[in-house]
Design a protein around this motif. Structure first.
Motif, PDB file in Angstrom:
ATOM      1  N   PRO A  54      20.451  -3.684  -5.651  1.00 50.02           N
ATOM      2  CA  PRO A  54      22.452  -3.462  -4.887  1.00 50.02           C
ATOM      3  C   PRO A  54      22.753  -3.175  -3.277  1.00 50.02           C
ATOM      4  CG  PRO A  54      21.452  -1.587  -6.208  1.00 50.02           C
ATOM      5  CD  PRO A  54      20.303  -2.210  -6.119  1.00 50.02           C
ATOM      6  N   GLU A  55      23.531  -2.905  -3.481  1.00 48.98           N
ATOM      7  CA  GLU A  55      24.229  -2.306  -2.312  1.00 48.98           C
ATOM      8  C   GLU A  55      24.163  -0.913  -1.857  1.00 48.98           C
ATOM      9  OE1 GLU A  55      27.051  -3.284  -0.232  1.00 48.98           O
ATOM     10  OE2 GLU A  55      27.641  -5.481  -0.973  1.00 48.98           O
ATOM     11  N   ASP A  56      23.618  -0.389  -3.002  1.00 45.23           N
ATOM     12  CA  ASP A  56      24.102   1.320  -2.551  1.00 45.23           C
ATOM     13  C   ASP A  56      21.818   2.021  -3.427  1.00 45.23           C
ATOM     14  OD1 ASP A  56      24.528   0.913  -5.345  1.00 45.23           O
ATOM     15  OD2 ASP A  56      26.420   2.618  -5.117  1.00 45.23           O
ATOM     16  N   GLY A  57      21.444   2.777  -3.105  1.00 42.56           N
ATOM     17  CA  GLY A  57      20.573   3.389  -3.593  1.00 42.56           C
ATOM     18  C   GLY A  57      19.370   3.211  -2.950  1.00 42.56           C
ATOM     19  N   PRO A  58      18.886   3.820  -4.396  1.00 45.04           N
ATOM     20  CA  PRO A  58      17.084   3.288  -3.383  1.00 45.04           C
ATOM     21  C   PRO A  58      16.004   2.121  -3.251  1.00 45.04           C
ATOM     22  CG  PRO A  58      16.636   4.620  -5.190  1.00 45.04           C
ATOM     23  CD  PRO A  58      18.121   4.282  -5.342  1.00 45.04           C
ATOM     24  N   ARG A 103       8.784 -13.043  16.363  1.00 43.17           N
ATOM     25  CA  ARG A 103       8.798 -12.580  18.091  1.00 43.17           C
ATOM     26  C   ARG A 103      10.430 -12.244  18.423  1.00 43.17           C
ATOM     27  NH1 ARG A 103       3.546 -12.894  19.024  1.00 43.17           N
ATOM     28  NH2 ARG A 103       3.447 -12.147  21.307  1.00 43.17           N
ATOM     29  N   ARG A 104      11.137 -12.084  17.174  1.00 44.35           N
ATOM     30  CA  ARG A 104      12.584 -12.187  17.934  1.00 44.35           C
ATOM     31  C   ARG A 104      12.716 -10.647  18.025  1.00 44.35           C
ATOM     32  NH1 ARG A 104      16.508 -16.174  16.221  1.00 44.35           N
ATOM     33  NH2 ARG A 104      17.800 -14.461  17.245  1.00 44.35           N
ATOM     34  N   GLY A 105      11.671 -10.086  17.786  1.00 45.39           N
ATOM     35  CA  GLY A 105      12.190  -8.220  16.990  1.00 45.39           C
ATOM     36  C   GLY A 105      13.078  -7.966  15.628  1.00 45.39           C
ATOM     37  N   ILE A 106      13.052  -9.422  14.784  1.00 47.35           N
ATOM     38  CA  ILE A 106      13.935  -9.297  13.258  1.00 47.35           C
ATOM     39  C   ILE A 106      12.791  -8.298  12.516  1.00 47.35           C
ATOM     40  CG2 ILE A 106      14.348 -10.821  11.475  1.00 47.35           C
ATOM     41  CD1 ILE A 106      14.884 -12.929  14.163  1.00 47.35           C
ATOM     42  N   GLY A 107      11.994  -8.554  12.621  1.00 50.84           N
ATOM     43  CA  GLY A 107      11.466  -7.069  11.392  1.00 50.84           C
ATOM     44  C   GLY A 107      11.595  -6.193  11.642  1.00 50.84           C
ATOM     45  N   THR A 108      11.626  -5.886  13.026  1.00 48.19           N
ATOM     46  CA  THR A 108      12.200  -4.320  14.145  1.00 48.19           C
ATOM     47  C   THR A 108      13.473  -4.316  13.572  1.00 48.19           C
ATOM     48  OG1 THR A 108      10.426  -4.634  15.452  1.00 48.19           O
ATOM     49  CG2 THR A 108      12.640  -3.040  15.585  1.00 48.19           C
ATOM     50  N   LEU A 109      14.303  -4.854  13.656  1.00 49.33           N
ATOM     51  CA  LEU A 109      15.860  -4.565  12.728  1.00 49.33           C
ATOM     52  C   LEU A 109      16.196  -4.769  11.784  1.00 49.33           C
ATOM     53  CD1 LEU A 109      17.864  -7.242  15.104  1.00 49.33           C
ATOM     54  CD2 LEU A 109      18.098  -5.105  15.681  1.00 49.33           C
ATOM     55  N   LEU A 110      15.423  -5.134  10.461  1.00 52.76           N
ATOM     56  CA  LEU A 110      16.004  -5.016   9.383  1.00 52.76           C
ATOM     57  C   LEU A 110      14.937  -3.911   8.726  1.00 52.76           C
ATOM     58  CD1 LEU A 110      14.567  -8.943   8.064  1.00 52.76           C
ATOM     59  CD2 LEU A 110      16.350  -7.613   7.853  1.00 52.76           C
ATOM     60  N   ALA A 116      17.414   3.298   7.721  1.00 47.61           N
ATOM     61  CA  ALA A 116      18.623   4.084   7.925  1.00 47.61           C
ATOM     62  C   ALA A 116      19.770   4.072   6.790  1.00 47.61           C
ATOM     63  CB  ALA A 116      19.819   3.138   9.068  1.00 47.61           C
ATOM     64  N   ALA A 117      19.403   2.834   6.247  1.00 50.55           N
ATOM     65  CA  ALA A 117      20.354   2.979   4.669  1.00 50.55           C
ATOM     66  C   ALA A 117      19.851   4.105   3.611  1.00 50.55           C
ATOM     67  CB  ALA A 117      20.639   1.526   4.072  1.00 50.55           C
ATOM     68  N   LEU A 118      17.834   4.232   3.440  1.00 45.49           N
ATOM     69  CA  LEU A 118      17.921   4.906   2.591  1.00 45.49           C
ATOM     70  C   LEU A 118      17.526   6.559   3.426  1.00 45.49           C
ATOM     71  CD1 LEU A 118      14.189   2.903   1.874  1.00 45.49           C
ATOM     72  CD2 LEU A 118      15.992   2.742   0.548  1.00 45.49           C
ATOM     73  N   TYR A 162     -10.725 -14.563  -1.786  1.00 44.56           N
ATOM     74  CA  TYR A 162     -10.383 -13.766  -1.746  1.00 44.56           C
ATOM     75  C   TYR A 162      -9.432 -12.871  -0.600  1.00 44.56           C
ATOM     76  CZ  TYR A 162     -12.453 -13.097  -6.227  1.00 44.56           C
ATOM     77  OH  TYR A 162     -13.211 -13.849  -7.796  1.00 44.56           O
ATOM     78  N   TRP A 163      -8.638 -11.755  -0.429  1.00 43.79           N
ATOM     79  CA  TRP A 163      -8.415 -11.119   0.025  1.00 43.79           C
ATOM     80  C   TRP A 163      -8.548  -9.497   0.272  1.00 43.79           C
ATOM     81  CZ3 TRP A 163      -6.706 -14.484   3.630  1.00 43.79           C
ATOM     82  CH2 TRP A 163      -6.124 -16.195   4.179  1.00 43.79           C
ATOM     83  N   ASP A 164      -8.296  -9.056   1.452  1.00 43.93           N
ATOM     84  CA  ASP A 164      -7.997  -7.652   0.888  1.00 43.93           C
ATOM     85  C   ASP A 164      -6.530  -7.385   1.245  1.00 43.93           C
ATOM     86  OD1 ASP A 164     -10.872  -7.236   1.220  1.00 43.93           O
ATOM     87  OD2 ASP A 164     -11.379  -6.928   2.974  1.00 43.93           O
ATOM     88  N   VAL A 165      -6.116  -5.992   1.159  1.00 47.33           N
ATOM     89  CA  VAL A 165      -5.088  -5.119   1.169  1.00 47.33           C
ATOM     90  C   VAL A 165      -5.087  -4.155   1.952  1.00 47.33           C
ATOM     91  CG1 VAL A 165      -2.513  -4.926  -0.268  1.00 47.33           C
ATOM     92  CG2 VAL A 165      -4.161  -6.615  -1.191  1.00 47.33           C
ATOM     93  N   ALA A 166      -4.756  -3.737   3.063  1.00 48.23           N
ATOM     94  CA  ALA A 166      -4.270  -2.865   3.793  1.00 48.23           C
ATOM     95  C   ALA A 166      -2.944  -1.794   2.976  1.00 48.23           C
ATOM     96  CB  ALA A 166      -4.451  -2.502   4.835  1.00 48.23           C
ATOM     97  N   TRP A 167      -3.181  -0.371   2.637  1.00 45.55           N
ATOM     98  CA  TRP A 167      -1.954   0.063   2.081  1.00 45.55           C
ATOM     99  C   TRP A 167      -1.626   1.344   3.098  1.00 45.55           C
ATOM    100  CZ3 TRP A 167       1.153  -0.425  -1.868  1.00 45.55           C
ATOM    101  CH2 TRP A 167       0.885  -1.601  -2.611  1.00 45.55           C
ATOM    102  N   TYR A 168      -0.202   1.405   3.479  1.00 42.84           N
ATOM    103  CA  TYR A 168      -0.039   2.423   4.116  1.00 42.84           C
ATOM    104  C   TYR A 168       1.476   2.914   3.676  1.00 42.84           C
ATOM    105  CZ  TYR A 168      -2.195  -0.033   8.405  1.00 42.84           C
ATOM    106  OH  TYR A 168      -3.360  -1.047   8.789  1.00 42.84           O
ATOM    107  N   GLU A 169       1.419   4.957   4.671  1.00 40.86           N
ATOM    108  CA  GLU A 169       2.159   5.558   4.298  1.00 40.86           C
ATOM    109  C   GLU A 169       3.416   5.880   4.458  1.00 40.86           C
ATOM    110  OE1 GLU A 169       1.402   9.398   1.040  1.00 40.86           O
ATOM    111  OE2 GLU A 169       0.297   9.653   2.841  1.00 40.86           O
ATOM    112  N   LYS A 170       4.693   6.191   4.527  1.00 40.65           N
ATOM    113  CA  LYS A 170       4.943   7.120   5.741  1.00 40.65           C
ATOM    114  C   LYS A 170       6.148   7.867   4.807  1.00 40.65           C
ATOM    115  CE  LYS A 170       9.746   5.621   8.293  1.00 40.65           C
ATOM    116  NZ  LYS A 170       9.303   6.363   9.366  1.00 40.65           N
ATOM    117  N   GLU A 171       6.514   9.332   5.484  1.00 37.07           N
ATOM    118  CA  GLU A 171       7.314   9.777   4.956  1.00 37.07           C
ATOM    119  C   GLU A 171       8.894   9.769   4.959  1.00 37.07           C
ATOM    120  OE1 GLU A 171       6.661  13.624   5.880  1.00 37.07           O
ATOM    121  OE2 GLU A 171       4.057  14.027   6.304  1.00 37.07           O
ATOM    122  N   LEU A 172       9.614   9.912   4.363  1.00 37.42           N
ATOM    123  CA  LEU A 172      11.023   9.693   4.739  1.00 37.42           C
ATOM    124  C   LEU A 172      11.648  10.456   4.431  1.00 37.42           C
ATOM    125  CD1 LEU A 172      11.151   6.756   2.178  1.00 37.42           C
ATOM    126  CD2 LEU A 172      11.083   6.448   4.347  1.00 37.42           C
TER     127      LEU A 172
END
Length: 172
Positions: A54-58, A103-110, A116-118, A162-172
């Motif tokens: 939804p438009e609000d919440g986590p 390569r236009r910085g769209i991921g960064t904008l998103l 910011a919303a979170l 088979y594919w590997d998956v790297a896991w990343y973490e960020k403090e909020l």
């Protein structure tokens, strides 16, 4: 902000975006190991996913559009990390950018808009799984302060390997 980014608008996703979002995601299902889904979706099959952001919440869905044409260029989501109640202050985040819009910085904008919303939500951590290799996604997540936790080796099988998956973490 680059000239390319100036032409891009980011807003919450809405039900009218469903077909375009499904088409974008299906590209990654068909052509890449970035997602471990192996069968494409119809918009109707993806509708519960869209409605779970939804438009609000986590749990949010942010959409990047071309300022002139309103074409969807990518999206970012925050979703439940796990379903058990003690995990509710953690989210899993992801970004998908249209193949022709890289390569236009769209991921960064998103991600800027998503985090910011979170900011006002009762969240403690964000997690991201990156199917390897994916240098662009690794760079994006590290730029946003994610740190590498570890890698699940050969955890998913797609396209006969088979594919590997790297896991990343960020403090909020």
């Amino acid at each position: 902000m680059s000239a390319n980014q100036a032409e891009v608008q980011v807003r919450p996703g809405v039900e009218g975006d469903l077909e375009a979002l499904t088409d974008l995601y299906n590209h990654y299902v068909r052509e890449t190991a970035i997602t471990f889904d192996t069968a494409v979706f119809t918009p109707q099959e993806r509708r519960p996913w869209l409605l779970s952001h939804p438009e609000d919440g986590p749990h949010r869905l942010m959409v990047a559009t071309d300022g002139d044409t309103q074409e969807i260029l990518g999206y970012a989501t925050s979703s439940p990390y796990r379903t058990k109640p003690a995990y509710q202050t953690s989210v899993e985040v992801t970004v998908y950018v249209a193949p022709h819009a890289g390569r236009r910085g769209i991921g960064t904008l998103l991600y800027k808009a998503l985090f910011a919303a979170l900011a006002g939500e009762d969240l403690h951590r964000a997690y991201a799984g990156i199917a390897l290799p994916n240098e662009a996604s690794t760079r994006l997540h590290e730029r946003f302060g994610f740190r590498h936790l570890g890698t699940h080796r050969e955890v998913g099988r797609k396209f006969g390997r088979y594919w590997d998956v790297a896991w990343y973490e960020k403090e909020l």
